[in-house]
Design an enzyme around this catalytic site. Structure first.
Site, PDB file in Angstrom:
ATOM      1  N   CYS A 140     -99.316  63.733 -38.729  1.00  0.00           N
ATOM      2  CA  CYS A 140     -97.959  63.487 -38.917  1.00  0.00           C
ATOM      3  C   CYS A 140     -98.050  62.918 -40.275  1.00  0.00           C
ATOM      4  O   CYS A 140     -98.955  62.351 -40.731  1.00  0.00           O
ATOM      5  CB  CYS A 140     -97.412  62.547 -37.910  1.00  0.00           C
ATOM      6  SG  CYS A 140     -97.709  62.713 -36.364  1.00  0.00           S
ATOM      7  N   ASN A 158     -98.611  57.245 -36.821  1.00  0.00           N
ATOM      8  CA  ASN A 158     -99.532  58.265 -36.684  1.00  0.00           C
ATOM      9  C   ASN A 158    -100.619  57.986 -35.896  1.00  0.00           C
ATOM     10  O   ASN A 158    -100.995  57.022 -35.789  1.00  0.00           O
ATOM     11  CB  ASN A 158    -100.118  58.598 -37.942  1.00  0.00           C
ATOM     12  CG  ASN A 158     -99.208  59.787 -38.952  1.00  0.00           C
ATOM     13  OD1 ASN A 158     -98.104  59.839 -38.411  1.00  0.00           O
ATOM     14  ND2 ASN A 158     -99.679  59.812 -40.238  1.00  0.00           N
ATOM     15  N   GLY A 159    -101.092  58.952 -35.116  1.00  0.00           N
ATOM     16  CA  GLY A 159    -102.432  58.805 -34.163  1.00  0.00           C
ATOM     17  C   GLY A 159    -101.837  58.832 -32.677  1.00  0.00           C
ATOM     18  O   GLY A 159    -100.714  59.013 -32.378  1.00  0.00           O
ATOM     19  N   GLU A 167    -116.727  85.984 -42.472  1.00  0.00           N
ATOM     20  CA  GLU A 167    -115.197  86.131 -42.879  1.00  0.00           C
ATOM     21  C   GLU A 167    -114.882  85.421 -44.047  1.00  0.00           C
ATOM     22  O   GLU A 167    -114.209  85.708 -44.692  1.00  0.00           O
ATOM     23  CB  GLU A 167    -114.345  85.295 -41.799  1.00  0.00           C
ATOM     24  CG  GLU A 167    -114.528  83.794 -41.616  1.00  0.00           C
ATOM     25  CD  GLU A 167    -113.569  83.220 -40.448  1.00  0.00           C
ATOM     26  OE1 GLU A 167    -112.496  83.961 -40.189  1.00  0.00           O
ATOM     27  OE2 GLU A 167    -113.861  82.191 -39.750  1.00  0.00           O
ATOM     28  N   HIS A 218    -135.293  94.079 -28.512  1.00  0.00           N
ATOM     29  CA  HIS A 218    -134.787  95.087 -27.739  1.00  0.00           C
ATOM     30  C   HIS A 218    -134.100  95.759 -28.690  1.00  0.00           C
ATOM     31  O   HIS A 218    -133.091  96.640 -28.406  1.00  0.00           O
ATOM     32  CB  HIS A 218    -133.798  94.650 -26.849  1.00  0.00           C
ATOM     33  CG  HIS A 218    -134.390  93.803 -25.620  1.00  0.00           C
ATOM     34  ND1 HIS A 218    -135.429  94.689 -24.923  1.00  0.00           N
ATOM     35  CD2 HIS A 218    -134.591  92.642 -25.585  1.00  0.00           C
ATOM     36  CE1 HIS A 218    -136.215  93.733 -24.037  1.00  0.00           C
ATOM     37  NE2 HIS A 218    -135.678  92.434 -24.450  1.00  0.00           N
ATOM     38  N   LYS A 260    -103.878  83.455 -40.631  1.00  0.00           N
ATOM     39  CA  LYS A 260    -104.225  82.375 -39.918  1.00  0.00           C
ATOM     40  C   LYS A 260    -103.645  82.501 -38.348  1.00  0.00           C
ATOM     41  O   LYS A 260    -104.485  82.007 -37.499  1.00  0.00           O
ATOM     42  CB  LYS A 260    -103.458  81.141 -40.519  1.00  0.00           C
ATOM     43  CG  LYS A 260    -103.552  79.699 -39.730  1.00  0.00           C
ATOM     44  CD  LYS A 260    -105.105  79.274 -39.879  1.00  0.00           C
ATOM     45  CE  LYS A 260    -105.477  78.239 -39.087  1.00  0.00           C
ATOM     46  NZ  LYS A 260    -107.104  78.285 -38.519  1.00  0.00           N
ATOM     47  N   GLU A 284    -120.350  81.819 -33.531  1.00  0.00           N
ATOM     48  CA  GLU A 284    -119.529  81.088 -34.468  1.00  0.00           C
ATOM     49  C   GLU A 284    -119.874  80.888 -35.896  1.00  0.00           C
ATOM     50  O   GLU A 284    -119.063  80.978 -36.816  1.00  0.00           O
ATOM     51  CB  GLU A 284    -119.068  79.897 -33.896  1.00  0.00           C
ATOM     52  CG  GLU A 284    -118.001  79.039 -34.308  1.00  0.00           C
ATOM     53  CD  GLU A 284    -116.452  79.580 -34.557  1.00  0.00           C
ATOM     54  OE1 GLU A 284    -116.529  80.564 -34.453  1.00  0.00           O
ATOM     55  OE2 GLU A 284    -115.993  78.985 -35.879  1.00  0.00           O
ATOM     56  N   LYS A 322    -118.157  82.322 -39.319  1.00  0.00           N
ATOM     57  CA  LYS A 322    -117.864  82.038 -40.392  1.00  0.00           C
ATOM     58  C   LYS A 322    -118.492  82.530 -41.702  1.00  0.00           C
ATOM     59  O   LYS A 322    -117.871  82.534 -43.020  1.00  0.00           O
ATOM     60  CB  LYS A 322    -118.138  80.439 -40.640  1.00  0.00           C
ATOM     61  CG  LYS A 322    -117.655  79.433 -39.473  1.00  0.00           C
ATOM     62  CD  LYS A 322    -116.257  79.273 -39.621  1.00  0.00           C
ATOM     63  CE  LYS A 322    -115.714  80.165 -38.704  1.00  0.00           C
ATOM     64  NZ  LYS A 322    -114.565  80.011 -37.952  1.00  0.00           N
ATOM     65  N   ARG A 359     -98.648  69.818 -44.383  1.00  0.00           N
ATOM     66  CA  ARG A 359     -99.304  69.318 -43.361  1.00  0.00           C
ATOM     67  C   ARG A 359     -99.074  69.890 -42.046  1.00  0.00           C
ATOM     68  O   ARG A 359     -99.727  69.703 -40.983  1.00  0.00           O
ATOM     69  CB  ARG A 359     -99.458  67.673 -43.271  1.00  0.00           C
ATOM     70  CG  ARG A 359    -100.112  67.217 -44.349  1.00  0.00           C
ATOM     71  CD  ARG A 359     -99.594  65.871 -44.709  1.00  0.00           C
ATOM     72  NE  ARG A 359     -99.873  64.987 -43.680  1.00  0.00           N
ATOM     73  CZ  ARG A 359    -100.984  64.224 -43.312  1.00  0.00           C
ATOM     74  NH1 ARG A 359    -101.710  64.066 -44.490  1.00  0.00           N
ATOM     75  NH2 ARG A 359    -101.123  63.458 -42.326  1.00  0.00           N
ATOM     76  N   TRP A 399     -95.710  65.663 -35.826  1.00  0.00           N
ATOM     77  CA  TRP A 399     -96.543  66.822 -35.275  1.00  0.00           C
ATOM     78  C   TRP A 399     -96.754  66.165 -34.021  1.00  0.00           C
ATOM     79  O   TRP A 399     -97.527  65.534 -33.564  1.00  0.00           O
ATOM     80  CB  TRP A 399     -97.638  67.101 -36.102  1.00  0.00           C
ATOM     81  CG  TRP A 399     -98.150  68.371 -36.168  1.00  0.00           C
ATOM     82  CD1 TRP A 399     -97.668  69.612 -36.427  1.00  0.00           C
ATOM     83  CD2 TRP A 399     -99.183  68.784 -35.282  1.00  0.00           C
ATOM     84  NE1 TRP A 399     -98.412  70.527 -36.089  1.00  0.00           N
ATOM     85  CE2 TRP A 399     -99.386  70.418 -35.263  1.00  0.00           C
ATOM     86  CE3 TRP A 399    -100.312  68.271 -34.334  1.00  0.00           C
ATOM     87  CZ2 TRP A 399    -100.444  70.828 -34.717  1.00  0.00           C
ATOM     88  CZ3 TRP A 399    -101.263  68.818 -33.881  1.00  0.00           C
ATOM     89  CH2 TRP A 399    -101.463  70.220 -34.008  1.00  0.00           C
TER      90      TRP A 399
HETATM   91  C1  F6R Z   1    -111.699  82.504 -37.361  1.00  0.00           C
HETATM   92  C2  F6R Z   1    -110.390  82.215 -36.772  1.00  0.00           C
HETATM   93  C3  F6R Z   1    -110.008  83.268 -35.546  1.00  0.00           C
HETATM   94  C4  F6R Z   1    -109.014  82.353 -34.755  1.00  0.00           C
HETATM   95  C5  F6R Z   1    -108.350  83.591 -33.631  1.00  0.00           C
HETATM   96  C6  F6R Z   1    -107.614  83.017 -32.478  1.00  0.00           C
HETATM   97  O1  F6R Z   1    -112.211  81.474 -38.050  1.00  0.00           O
HETATM   98  O2  F6R Z   1    -109.740  81.458 -36.956  1.00  0.00           O
HETATM   99  O3  F6R Z   1    -111.103  84.073 -35.230  1.00  0.00           O
HETATM  100  O4  F6R Z   1    -110.006  81.769 -33.826  1.00  0.00           O
HETATM  101  O5  F6R Z   1    -107.407  84.535 -34.299  1.00  0.00           O
HETATM  102  O6  F6R Z   1    -106.598  82.345 -33.271  1.00  0.00           O
HETATM  103  P1  F6R Z   1    -105.786  81.262 -32.135  1.00  0.00           P
HETATM  104  O7  F6R Z   1    -106.934  80.055 -31.930  1.00  0.00           O
HETATM  105  O8  F6R Z   1    -104.677  80.536 -32.984  1.00  0.00           O
HETATM  106  O9  F6R Z   1    -105.407  81.839 -30.990  1.00  0.00           O
END
Ligand code: F6R
Length: 609
Positions: free
Chosen positions: A2, A100-101, A488, A504, A604, A481, A485, A27, A74
């Site tokens: 927030c 906040n928090g 991507e 294998h 995103k 994961e 990173k 934010r 938020w």
């Molecule tokens: C990778 C990334 C994506 C999301 C995926 C799911 O860094 O951000 O792989 O994890 O698109 O998104 P959410 O979690 O919003 O359902």
């Protein structure tokens, strides 16, 4: 999280705090409000939705005041409604507060206050804090003393800003864990949750220390600790431009979010562990549901899917509860076999991912119980699941997810411990595991110290044509994961698999120049991982190992070793190993001039199937 803004001085404070909120808009928030003194009382104007809604409301009457506080919320406790928006009054409407928090003990305090006759107008923990401060204030002490005393009754991670209708030209703020910055002017002073809000007005700031209380008048700022002892403070001069300030001085949101992870772990646990180290997740389902479930399906995409794999690991290891993890897009069209007693868990940062939402609707049609593990309150997945546990990670702005993953795994860990607690699982020492989980934030802080080492490694590896990410057990899940990173944001081809699978097939790709990153945080599989490393080494591959600080074995077969804190539960060390991997991806991308926060071809929130 927030946004907080406050001003006291000769100018129109209402206009200034509104402008400050606008500067915190990046934010993310879902409601906003302002409080200022008017005709002997405190006027509170607040509204769900974006700042233009609040602006319309403020425009309905002339508003002029020499002090004001404002907040963009938020949602965490209670949905994004007008009533839940800040500021909140105390019981007597003598003070108004913004916050906040999270106040962890708000439920206990709320019950205590209700028995004393207090009535609440919202579902927020903030209003409870307002009433607690109001009670202290009713003892006839100055506002700063009331805030200081009340802060000692509040548990959690918070910062709170308060004004009183009786003490003119004064704003009081307490910082516990959530950030709060004071801005020093000439004949005026101000505060905000983040530096960008202050930059048009001043460049002299004080970052408040934890557990301190600040009193701002137009002329002076004083800071005391929670015992009332005055603190010496040195203002800092900020010469960042506005966009650097939005990123908290970091070059990218991704780096800022990596650094936020210790705090994110604390937030994910906030209010969910009691004094006896028992888990409190009673708002999910009633206890009999947890004993009835015969199977779990975790459904998610991308990073959230990887978090789901960590959930499976725990549910099966700890609870012996059969668990499958599905990519949402596959689940939907895969005609899944679903037991009527099963639980479907949907993991999502945004809560809007189209495939995950479609899978959720399929489960609802089939009358399967659904639970969300979601970051964004009010999102579609959060609203449509039978129950939702919020990850409380705060807005994630970088397209590449970092802190959301850590929060998701932390919450799934907590959930597994909660189920073990309800089921009274023999052999599971819930309290011990909870203590270990609570220490994770501190260990994550230690992992942040690895950044310089990862920069050096990034310089060496930045031109690698192919990078393997390998591990066993939970380390194999984290490897997925880590690889995501790197590909991507740095666009480096990766090959990720359980370490035992190399021979294998994937081993054929190993040759000099190829890098293999091994996670090896579990002593039980260490020897096996060493054998897998030898396979890569024999073919000329370079080995980077991420190990716990007690390792003396893996280091002998590695070209470079990164050490993270060990844990009594190896699963938790595996989770921490994502932090150096995130740093590695970030710094390789930076060295190679990649567009970090908005990588090519990616968005995103993926709201298309
Ligand atoms: C990778 C990334 C994506 C999301 C995926 C799911 O860094 O951000 O792989 O994890 O698109 O998104 P959410 O979690 O919003 O359902």
């Amino acid at each position: 999280m927030c946004g907080i803004a406050g001003y006291v001085g000769p100018k129109n404070a209402v206009d200034i705090v509104f402008d400050q909120l606008k500067r915190l808009e990046y934010r993310g928030y879902d409601s906003a409000g302002v409080a200022y003194p008017e005709n002997g009382h405190i006027a509170v104007v607040k509204r769900a939705g974006k700042l233009n809604e609040l602006h319309k409301l403020l425009g309905e009457a002339p508003r002029y005041a020499n002090q004001a506080i404002a907040h963009s919320r938020w949602a965490t406790h209670g949905g994004p409604t007008d009533a839940n928006a800040h500021p909140h009054y105390d019981a007597f409407e003598r003070i108004a507060i913004i916050h906040n928090g999270i106040i962890e003990n708000y439920l206990d305090l709320r019950e205590e206050l209700i028995t004393k006759g207090h009535e609440f107008r919202s579902q927020t923990d903030t209003e409870v804090a307002a009433h607690v401060i109001g009670e202290e204030y009713a003892k006839g002490v100055p506002l700063e003393e009331a805030v200081r005393k009340a802060a000692q009754r509040l548990r959690g991670a918070f910062s709170i800003v308060v004004m009183s209708k009786e003490e003119k030209n004064k704003i009081v703020a307490v910082r516990n864990a959530s950030p709060l910055v004071l801005g020093l002017g000439v004949g005026e002073n101000m505060l905000a949750s983040d530096i960008p809000a202050l930059l048009p007005y001043t460049r002299e700031v004080i970052i408040m220390d934890e557990n301190t209380v600040a009193t701002l008048t137009p002329e002076i700022v004083t800071i005391v600790d929670l015992d009332g002892r005055e603190q010496a403070v040195t203002p800092m001069h900020v010469d960042w431009d506005v966009s650097a300030a939005e990123r908290g001085g970091y070059d990218h949101f991704m780096l800022k979010e990596i650094h936020e992870q210790p705090q994110v772990i604390r937030q994910a646990l906030a209010g969910r562990i009691d004094e006896k180290n028992r888990v409190r997740l009673d708002q999910t389902f009633s206890e009999h549901v947890w004993t009835e479930i015969d199977r779990v399906n975790i459904i998610a995409c991308g990073t959230a899917y990887h978090a789901g794999l960590m959930g499976k690991h725990l549910f099966e290891k700890l609870l012996r509860l059969p668990t499958d993890v599905y990519h949402s897009s596959e689940f939907r069209y895969g005609d899944p076999v679903l037991s009527p007693k099963s639980l479907a868990i949907f993991v999502s940062q945004s809560g809007e991912t189209a495939d995950t939402l479609a899978a959720l609707r399929l489960c609802k049609e089939r009358r399967i119980r659904t639970l969300g593990v979601v970051n964004v309150i009010g999102s579609s997945i959060a609203r449509e699941c039978d129950r939702t546990i919020f990850t409380q990670a705060g807005p994630e702005i970088s397209v590449a997810s970092t802190k959301a993953y850590t929060a998701q795994v932390t919450v799934l860990n907590l959930l597994a411990l909660y189920i073990a607690q309800v089921q009274e699982m023999p052999g599971v020492r819930v309290e011990d595991a909870v203590v270990e989980l609570a220490s994770l934030a501190e260990k994550a802080e230690a992992c942040l110290q690895l950044e310089d080492q990862m920069i050096t490694i990034a310089e060496e590896l930045k031109n690698t044509p192919l990078c393997f990410f390998l591990g066993r057990g939970a380390d194999a899940h984290v490897a997925l994961e880590g690889a995501l990173k790197l590909k991507e944001i740095a666009y480096i081809p990766t090959q990720e698999s359980p370490a035992g699978e190399m021979k294998h097939g994937p081993l054929a790709l190993v040759q000099p120049g190829v890098v293999a990153i091994f996670g090896s945080t579990d002593p039980d599989t260490r020897d096996k991982v060493v054998s897998n490393m030898q396979e890569v080494r024999a073919r000329g591959g370079t080995i980077l190992a991420i190990v716990t600080d007690d390792d003396t074995v893996v280091e002998r077969v590695s070209d470079a070793v990164v050490r993270i804190p060990s844990s009594r539960f190896p699963f938790m060390s595996a989770l921490l190993s994502i932090i150096p991997m995130q740093f590695l991806a970030y710094h390789i991308a930076r060295l190679n001039g990649c567009e970090i926060d908005q990588p090519r071809n990616l968005a995103k929130s993926v709201t298309v199937e």
